[in-house]
Design a protein around this motif. Sequence first.
Motif, mmCIF file in Angstrom:
data_model
loop_
_atom_site.group_PDB
_atom_site.id
_atom_site.type_symbol
_atom_site.label_atom_id
_atom_site.label_comp_id
_atom_site.label_asym_id
_atom_site.label_seq_id
_atom_site.Cartn_x
_atom_site.Cartn_y
_atom_site.Cartn_z
ATOM 1 N N TYR A 23 0.834 -1.195 0.000
ATOM 2 C CA TYR A 23 0.000 0.000 0.000
ATOM 3 C C TYR A 23 0.872 1.249 0.000
ATOM 4 N N VAL A 24 0.309 2.335 -0.505
ATOM 5 C CA VAL A 24 0.947 3.639 -0.353
ATOM 6 C C VAL A 24 0.552 4.145 1.026
ATOM 7 N N PHE A 25 1.553 4.567 1.794
ATOM 8 C CA PHE A 25 1.318 5.109 3.131
ATOM 9 C C PHE A 25 1.820 6.542 3.189
ATOM 10 N N ILE A 26 1.199 7.317 4.069
ATOM 11 C CA ILE A 26 1.679 8.659 4.376
ATOM 12 C C ILE A 26 1.959 8.683 5.877
ATOM 13 N N LEU A 27 3.092 9.251 6.261
ATOM 14 C CA LEU A 27 3.398 9.370 7.684
ATOM 15 C C LEU A 27 2.483 10.445 8.246
ATOM 16 N N SER A 28 1.555 10.046 9.102
ATOM 17 C CA SER A 28 0.563 10.993 9.624
ATOM 18 C C SER A 28 0.968 11.584 10.967
ATOM 19 N N ALA A 29 1.826 10.901 11.708
ATOM 20 C CA ALA A 29 2.273 11.422 13.007
ATOM 21 C C ALA A 29 3.532 10.687 13.439
ATOM 22 N N ILE A 30 4.332 11.387 14.228
ATOM 23 C CA ILE A 30 5.518 10.781 14.836
ATOM 24 C C ILE A 30 5.592 11.331 16.262
ATOM 25 N N ALA A 31 5.747 10.433 17.223
ATOM 26 C CA ALA A 31 5.715 10.828 18.633
ATOM 27 C C ALA A 31 7.107 11.137 19.158
ATOM 28 N N ASP A 32 7.133 11.845 20.265
ATOM 29 C CA ASP A 32 8.400 12.069 20.961
ATOM 30 C C ASP A 32 8.879 10.735 21.535
ATOM 31 N N GLY A 109 3.893 13.731 6.655
ATOM 32 C CA GLY A 109 3.316 14.068 5.360
ATOM 33 C C GLY A 109 4.045 13.435 4.192
ATOM 34 N N ARG A 110 5.191 12.812 4.458
ATOM 35 C CA ARG A 110 5.925 12.131 3.382
ATOM 36 C C ARG A 110 5.307 10.760 3.133
ATOM 37 N N ARG A 111 5.465 10.269 1.909
ATOM 38 C CA ARG A 111 4.829 9.024 1.498
ATOM 39 C C ARG A 111 5.869 7.955 1.174
ATOM 40 N N ALA A 112 5.444 6.699 1.320
ATOM 41 C CA ALA A 112 6.292 5.548 1.003
ATOM 42 C C ALA A 112 5.398 4.351 0.699
ATOM 43 N N LEU A 113 5.984 3.316 0.135
ATOM 44 C CA LEU A 113 5.272 2.053 -0.078
ATOM 45 C C LEU A 113 5.530 1.147 1.111
ATOM 46 N N GLY A 114 4.481 0.562 1.642
ATOM 47 C CA GLY A 114 4.631 -0.344 2.770
ATOM 48 C C GLY A 114 4.040 -1.705 2.470
ATOM 49 N N THR A 115 4.743 -2.737 2.893
ATOM 50 C CA THR A 115 4.239 -4.103 2.773
ATOM 51 C C THR A 115 3.594 -4.476 4.099
ATOM 52 N N VAL A 116 2.325 -4.837 4.056
ATOM 53 C CA VAL A 116 1.587 -5.218 5.262
ATOM 54 C C VAL A 116 1.524 -6.737 5.349
ATOM 55 N N THR A 117 1.915 -7.260 6.496
ATOM 56 C CA THR A 117 1.762 -8.678 6.819
ATOM 57 C C THR A 117 1.201 -8.756 8.234
ATOM 58 N N HIS A 118 0.641 -9.887 8.578
ATOM 59 C CA HIS A 118 0.094 -10.076 9.924
ATOM 60 C C HIS A 118 1.077 -10.881 10.771
ATOM 61 N N ASP A 119 1.252 -10.446 12.017
ATOM 62 C CA ASP A 119 2.156 -11.166 12.912
ATOM 63 C C ASP A 119 1.452 -12.397 13.493
ATOM 64 N N GLU A 120 2.172 -13.147 14.307
ATOM 65 C CA GLU A 120 1.622 -14.391 14.873
ATOM 66 C C GLU A 120 0.401 -14.157 15.749
ATOM 67 N N ARG A 125 1.078 -5.494 10.451
ATOM 68 C CA ARG A 125 2.326 -4.757 10.678
ATOM 69 C C ARG A 125 2.887 -4.326 9.330
ATOM 70 N N ILE A 126 3.613 -3.234 9.329
ATOM 71 C CA ILE A 126 4.353 -2.846 8.131
ATOM 72 C C ILE A 126 5.685 -3.575 8.228
ATOM 73 N N SER A 127 5.817 -4.631 7.432
ATOM 74 C CA SER A 127 7.025 -5.451 7.513
ATOM 75 C C SER A 127 8.162 -4.892 6.667
ATOM 76 N N ASN A 128 7.834 -4.006 5.741
ATOM 77 C CA ASN A 128 8.867 -3.377 4.926
ATOM 78 C C ASN A 128 8.342 -2.026 4.463
ATOM 79 N N LEU A 129 9.217 -1.045 4.475
ATOM 80 C CA LEU A 129 8.859 0.285 3.987
ATOM 81 C C LEU A 129 9.889 0.665 2.937
ATOM 82 N N GLY A 130 9.427 1.035 1.754
ATOM 83 C CA GLY A 130 10.334 1.386 0.661
ATOM 84 C C GLY A 130 9.910 2.680 0.000
#
Length: 161
Positions: A23-32, A109-120, A125-130
């Motif tokens: 999926y295309v993702f946009i970083l919507s927030a980053i915490a301290d 606000g920056r965008r990237a491609l993320g691979t979503v997989t499900h954990d156990e 989870r985003i298992s890869n971001l490119g």
Amino acid sequence: MTDFITVSAGGPPPDEDIADGVYVFILSAIADPKTVTVRRGPKAGNDIDLIDWDFAVDQPGTPFDGRILGESTSTASGPRSKMNAYLTALFGGITPPPGTKLRKEDIVGRRALGTVTHDEGGWPRISNLGALPATMTTPAPPAVMATPAAIETTGAKQLPF
């Protein structure tokens, strides 16, 4: 008799889940940074600092648009760190050079491609971001569909390639 407990499959409810895929993702927030105590593994009992990143699916018109997945990184930003991989993806595949100082507004606000997989446990989870391919970062030129024309040569029809 009334049911008391219903065993679930794990993970989020279906209306909050997302299918495995890219999926295309946009970083919507980053915490301290926050300090947490490691509970498992060789560093159990140690305190580490983590940064939480919220990525929203950025695919208008699709059922998952706006769905947020949270991920965490350590505060380490060296070349082998998860944070460095995230920054490289968010900056179009270009790793910020050592010494670069970034503010939240430089990243959110920056965008990237993320691979979503499900954990156990069944959680997405985003298992890869490119990095997004260049063709996805700027408007694509209108597509022109050319139909190969047959060319008559020595009595036989041949395509022009």
